[in-house]
Design an enzyme around this catalytic site. Structure first.
Site, PDB file in Angstrom:
ATOM      1  N   ARG A   1     -17.354  21.751 -17.250  1.00  0.00           N
ATOM      2  CA  ARG A   1     -16.807  20.433 -16.889  1.00  0.00           C
ATOM      3  C   ARG A   1     -15.271  20.496 -16.903  1.00  0.00           C
ATOM      4  O   ARG A   1     -14.688  21.538 -17.207  1.00  0.00           O
ATOM      5  CB  ARG A   1     -17.316  19.366 -17.862  1.00  0.00           C
ATOM      6  CG  ARG A   1     -16.678  19.452 -19.225  1.00  0.00           C
ATOM      7  CD  ARG A   1     -17.084  18.303 -20.133  1.00  0.00           C
ATOM      8  NE  ARG A   1     -16.210  18.296 -21.301  1.00  0.00           N
ATOM      9  CZ  ARG A   1     -16.465  17.657 -22.433  1.00  0.00           C
ATOM     10  NH1 ARG A   1     -17.586  16.972 -22.547  1.00  0.00           N
ATOM     11  NH2 ARG A   1     -15.604  17.680 -23.435  1.00  0.00           N
TER      12      ARG A   1
ATOM     13  N   MET B   1     -11.340  20.749 -16.413  1.00  0.00           N
ATOM     14  CA  MET B   1     -10.524  21.695 -15.644  1.00  0.00           C
ATOM     15  C   MET B   1     -11.264  22.985 -15.346  1.00  0.00           C
ATOM     16  O   MET B   1     -11.088  23.571 -14.284  1.00  0.00           O
ATOM     17  CB  MET B   1      -9.258  22.017 -16.435  1.00  0.00           C
ATOM     18  CG  MET B   1      -8.101  21.186 -16.007  1.00  0.00           C
ATOM     19  SD  MET B   1      -6.616  21.671 -16.876  1.00  0.00           S
ATOM     20  CE  MET B   1      -6.692  20.644 -18.307  1.00  0.00           C
TER      21      MET B   1
ATOM     22  N   ASP C   1     -20.114  28.431 -21.014  1.00  0.00           N
ATOM     23  CA  ASP C   1     -19.844  27.182 -21.735  1.00  0.00           C
ATOM     24  C   ASP C   1     -20.897  27.038 -22.826  1.00  0.00           C
ATOM     25  O   ASP C   1     -21.810  27.887 -22.941  1.00  0.00           O
ATOM     26  CB  ASP C   1     -19.874  25.961 -20.791  1.00  0.00           C
ATOM     27  CG  ASP C   1     -18.955  24.829 -21.267  1.00  0.00           C
ATOM     28  OD1 ASP C   1     -19.215  24.288 -22.361  1.00  0.00           O
ATOM     29  OD2 ASP C   1     -17.986  24.498 -20.588  1.00  0.00           O
TER      30      ASP C   1
ATOM     31  N   ASP D   1     -20.440  31.069 -26.061  1.00  0.00           N
ATOM     32  CA  ASP D   1     -19.567  30.470 -27.073  1.00  0.00           C
ATOM     33  C   ASP D   1     -18.421  31.456 -27.310  1.00  0.00           C
ATOM     34  O   ASP D   1     -18.652  32.584 -27.768  1.00  0.00           O
ATOM     35  CB  ASP D   1     -20.377  30.244 -28.363  1.00  0.00           C
ATOM     36  CG  ASP D   1     -19.536  29.616 -29.460  1.00  0.00           C
ATOM     37  OD1 ASP D   1     -18.290  29.739 -29.420  1.00  0.00           O
ATOM     38  OD2 ASP D   1     -20.131  29.013 -30.374  1.00  0.00           O
ATOM     39  N   VAL D   2     -17.199  31.027 -27.022  1.00  0.00           N
ATOM     40  CA  VAL D   2     -16.061  31.956 -27.065  1.00  0.00           C
ATOM     41  C   VAL D   2     -15.692  32.400 -28.481  1.00  0.00           C
ATOM     42  O   VAL D   2     -14.874  33.306 -28.643  1.00  0.00           O
ATOM     43  CB  VAL D   2     -14.806  31.370 -26.372  1.00  0.00           C
ATOM     44  CG1 VAL D   2     -15.051  31.163 -24.891  1.00  0.00           C
ATOM     45  CG2 VAL D   2     -14.326  30.083 -27.052  1.00  0.00           C
TER      46      VAL D   2
ATOM     47  N   ASN E   1     -10.143  29.422 -20.610  1.00  0.00           N
ATOM     48  CA  ASN E   1      -9.926  27.971 -20.457  1.00  0.00           C
ATOM     49  C   ASN E   1     -10.553  27.137 -21.568  1.00  0.00           C
ATOM     50  O   ASN E   1     -10.085  26.037 -21.862  1.00  0.00           O
ATOM     51  CB  ASN E   1     -10.508  27.544 -19.095  1.00  0.00           C
ATOM     52  CG  ASN E   1     -10.655  26.039 -18.975  1.00  0.00           C
ATOM     53  OD1 ASN E   1      -9.694  25.317 -18.747  1.00  0.00           O
ATOM     54  ND2 ASN E   1     -11.893  25.550 -19.159  1.00  0.00           N
TER      55      ASN E   1
ATOM     56  N   TYR F   1      -4.330  21.695 -33.049  1.00  0.00           N
ATOM     57  CA  TYR F   1      -4.342  21.948 -31.604  1.00  0.00           C
ATOM     58  C   TYR F   1      -3.025  22.599 -31.176  1.00  0.00           C
ATOM     59  O   TYR F   1      -3.012  23.612 -30.468  1.00  0.00           O
ATOM     60  CB  TYR F   1      -4.555  20.624 -30.880  1.00  0.00           C
ATOM     61  CG  TYR F   1      -4.674  20.736 -29.383  1.00  0.00           C
ATOM     62  CD1 TYR F   1      -5.864  21.157 -28.790  1.00  0.00           C
ATOM     63  CD2 TYR F   1      -3.601  20.419 -28.545  1.00  0.00           C
ATOM     64  CE1 TYR F   1      -5.987  21.256 -27.405  1.00  0.00           C
ATOM     65  CE2 TYR F   1      -3.717  20.516 -27.170  1.00  0.00           C
ATOM     66  CZ  TYR F   1      -4.909  20.936 -26.607  1.00  0.00           C
ATOM     67  OH  TYR F   1      -5.022  21.026 -25.241  1.00  0.00           O
TER      68      TYR F   1
ATOM     69  N   LYS G   1      -2.214  26.295 -29.582  1.00  0.00           N
ATOM     70  CA  LYS G   1      -1.617  26.447 -28.249  1.00  0.00           C
ATOM     71  C   LYS G   1      -0.277  27.195 -28.311  1.00  0.00           C
ATOM     72  O   LYS G   1       0.074  27.903 -27.370  1.00  0.00           O
ATOM     73  CB  LYS G   1      -1.472  25.079 -27.572  1.00  0.00           C
ATOM     74  CG  LYS G   1      -2.817  24.383 -27.307  1.00  0.00           C
ATOM     75  CD  LYS G   1      -3.718  25.202 -26.380  1.00  0.00           C
ATOM     76  CE  LYS G   1      -4.973  24.468 -25.973  1.00  0.00           C
ATOM     77  NZ  LYS G   1      -5.807  25.245 -25.040  1.00  0.00           N
TER      78      LYS G   1
ATOM     79  N   THR H   1      -9.300  14.447 -17.784  1.00  0.00           N
ATOM     80  CA  THR H   1     -10.587  15.057 -18.175  1.00  0.00           C
ATOM     81  C   THR H   1     -11.083  14.335 -19.437  1.00  0.00           C
ATOM     82  O   THR H   1     -10.366  13.522 -20.024  1.00  0.00           O
ATOM     83  CB  THR H   1     -10.434  16.552 -18.535  1.00  0.00           C
ATOM     84  OG1 THR H   1      -9.673  16.638 -19.751  1.00  0.00           O
ATOM     85  CG2 THR H   1      -9.752  17.340 -17.441  1.00  0.00           C
TER      86      THR H   1
HETATM   87  P1  NAD Z   1     -12.907  19.448 -21.520  1.00  0.00           P
HETATM   88  O1  NAD Z   1     -13.254  19.027 -22.886  1.00  0.00           O
HETATM   89  O2  NAD Z   1     -13.353  18.637 -20.362  1.00  0.00           O
HETATM   90  O3  NAD Z   1     -13.384  20.952 -21.241  1.00  0.00           O
HETATM   91  C1  NAD Z   1     -13.375  21.953 -22.215  1.00  0.00           C
HETATM   92  C2  NAD Z   1     -14.609  22.811 -22.000  1.00  0.00           C
HETATM   93  O4  NAD Z   1     -14.629  23.839 -23.021  1.00  0.00           O
HETATM   94  C3  NAD Z   1     -15.910  22.000 -22.158  1.00  0.00           C
HETATM   95  O5  NAD Z   1     -16.786  22.258 -21.093  1.00  0.00           O
HETATM   96  C4  NAD Z   1     -16.458  22.479 -23.488  1.00  0.00           C
HETATM   97  O6  NAD Z   1     -17.872  22.419 -23.596  1.00  0.00           O
HETATM   98  C5  NAD Z   1     -15.957  23.923 -23.498  1.00  0.00           C
HETATM   99  N1  NAD Z   1     -16.015  24.500 -24.846  1.00  0.00           N
HETATM  100  C6  NAD Z   1     -15.736  23.887 -26.031  1.00  0.00           C
HETATM  101  N2  NAD Z   1     -15.983  24.718 -27.046  1.00  0.00           N
HETATM  102  C7  NAD Z   1     -16.422  25.880 -26.502  1.00  0.00           C
HETATM  103  C8  NAD Z   1     -16.835  27.124 -27.035  1.00  0.00           C
HETATM  104  N3  NAD Z   1     -16.855  27.346 -28.361  1.00  0.00           N
HETATM  105  N4  NAD Z   1     -17.211  28.106 -26.187  1.00  0.00           N
HETATM  106  C9  NAD Z   1     -17.200  27.890 -24.844  1.00  0.00           C
HETATM  107  N5  NAD Z   1     -16.838  26.734 -24.276  1.00  0.00           N
HETATM  108  C10 NAD Z   1     -16.448  25.745 -25.098  1.00  0.00           C
HETATM  109  O7  NAD Z   1     -11.315  19.576 -21.523  1.00  0.00           O
HETATM  110  P2  NAD Z   1     -10.270  20.065 -20.412  1.00  0.00           P
HETATM  111  O8  NAD Z   1      -9.208  19.064 -20.381  1.00  0.00           O
HETATM  112  O9  NAD Z   1     -10.946  20.455 -19.152  1.00  0.00           O
HETATM  113  O10 NAD Z   1      -9.684  21.359 -21.151  1.00  0.00           O
HETATM  114  C11 NAD Z   1      -9.618  22.648 -20.575  1.00  0.00           C
HETATM  115  C12 NAD Z   1      -8.477  23.416 -21.230  1.00  0.00           C
HETATM  116  O11 NAD Z   1      -7.235  22.796 -20.885  1.00  0.00           O
HETATM  117  C13 NAD Z   1      -8.535  23.434 -22.754  1.00  0.00           C
HETATM  118  O12 NAD Z   1      -8.114  24.701 -23.227  1.00  0.00           O
HETATM  119  C14 NAD Z   1      -7.527  22.366 -23.143  1.00  0.00           C
HETATM  120  O13 NAD Z   1      -6.998  22.572 -24.429  1.00  0.00           O
HETATM  121  C15 NAD Z   1      -6.485  22.543 -22.060  1.00  0.00           C
HETATM  122  N6  NAD Z   1      -5.606  21.392 -21.852  1.00  0.00           N
HETATM  123  C16 NAD Z   1      -6.097  20.158 -21.487  1.00  0.00           C
HETATM  124  C17 NAD Z   1      -5.212  19.119 -21.240  1.00  0.00           C
HETATM  125  C18 NAD Z   1      -5.663  17.744 -20.775  1.00  0.00           C
HETATM  126  O14 NAD Z   1      -4.835  16.832 -20.667  1.00  0.00           O
HETATM  127  N7  NAD Z   1      -6.915  17.515 -20.461  1.00  0.00           N
HETATM  128  C19 NAD Z   1      -3.838  19.317 -21.396  1.00  0.00           C
HETATM  129  C20 NAD Z   1      -3.382  20.574 -21.783  1.00  0.00           C
HETATM  130  C21 NAD Z   1      -4.271  21.604 -21.983  1.00  0.00           C
END
Ligand code: NAD
Length: 245
Positions: A16, A18, A37, A58-59, A85, A150, A154, A185
């Protein structure tokens, strides 16, 4: 011709948000894509819709990394691109945050990224080249209330990226990081954040005054993954609508 024609990519957290946008754009740009995922239902639905290969992955688990990388090479013959990601966020001030929550954020975001880099070195060496894109955040540059774990994870991804860029250049493996700002997201709509942050004031503080669509980050990730970014390694690219400007 697609930007990623002929490439085989593994994308973590792709079910889901990004990650799903990266899966879709990478396919459009000609890559063959495996994504992992921990959300099986969403992952299987996206795989069925797009033709990408979904794996439960699971990463935080070294064994699941071995299986994900092994399956990618078995199914598609090689591995050219890794997008680290997957990520989680827990919004808690330090005084209120449990050690378990801190450990979990570091484990998924930081250890998960390090394990990913470690797991793809051999197949990328075998392919004679590779590109790793690590997803950090603007919180990799600045702290924020409620985001100590967090933000630490990062910031840490920048350290992994730069060290790996130095270590892996000899194998023609490039390693770069992308730093999204406010992207539309589920993570950005986390109820604890929504309850605490004045969204209107936040948007006003941006130079481009809106949240981004996930695909606006995917285009930058795809560029770094591609051969067009042949002289980029150890680079950090912000995709933040000028939030840090
Ligand atoms: P999201 O929560 O929609 O997606 C994150 C995905 O990672 C989910 O599908 C989740 O199930 C998966 N995930 C969680 N734990 C996991 C694990 N242990 N193993 C495998 N998969 C796992 O969030 P997003 O916004 O799409 O985030 C994607 C990336 O972008 C992340 O690294 C997040 O930190 C980063 N990010 C997001 C934003 C934002 O504004 N949304 C901003 C900066 C950075």
């Amino acid at each position: 011709m697609g930007l990623l024609d002929g490439k085989v990519a593994l994308i973590t957290g792709g079910a889901r948000g990004m990650g799903a946008a990266h899966v879709r754009l990478f396919l459009e740009e000609g890559a063959r894509v495996v994504f992992g995922d921990v959300l099986d239902e969403e992952g299987k639905a996206l795989a069925e819709e797009t033709g990408a290969t979904y794996l439960r992955h699971d990463v935080t688990s070294p064994g699941e990394w071995e299986r994900a990388v092994g399956t990618t090479v078995e199914v598609y013959g090689k591995l050219d691109v890794l997008v680290n990601n997957a990520g989680i966020l827990k919004f808690r001030r330090i005084s209120e945050m449990s050690l378990d929550d801190f450990d979990r954020v570091i484990s998924v975001n930081l250890k998960g990224t390090w394990l990913g880099v470690k797991s793809v070195i051999e197949p990328m060496k075998a392919a004679g080249r590779g590109s790793i894109v690590n997803i950090s955040s603007i919180e990799g540059y600045v702290g924020a209330e409620g985001l100590s774990a967090y933000s630490a994870s990062k910031f840490g991804i920048r350290g992994i990226t730069k060290s790996a860029a130095r270590e892996l250049a000899r194998f023609k493996i490039r390693v770069n990081s992308v730093h999204p700002g406010a992207i539309n997201t589920a993570m950005a709509l986390d109820p604890d954040i929504v309850a605490e942050v004045d969204a209107e004031a936040f948007v006003k503080s941006m130079v481009i005054k809106r949240f981004a669509k996930p695909v606006e980050v995917s285009h930058v990730v795809a560029f770094l993954a591609s051969d067009r970014a042949s002289y980029c390694t150890g680079s950090e690219v912000t995709v933040d609508g000028g939030l840090l400007t």
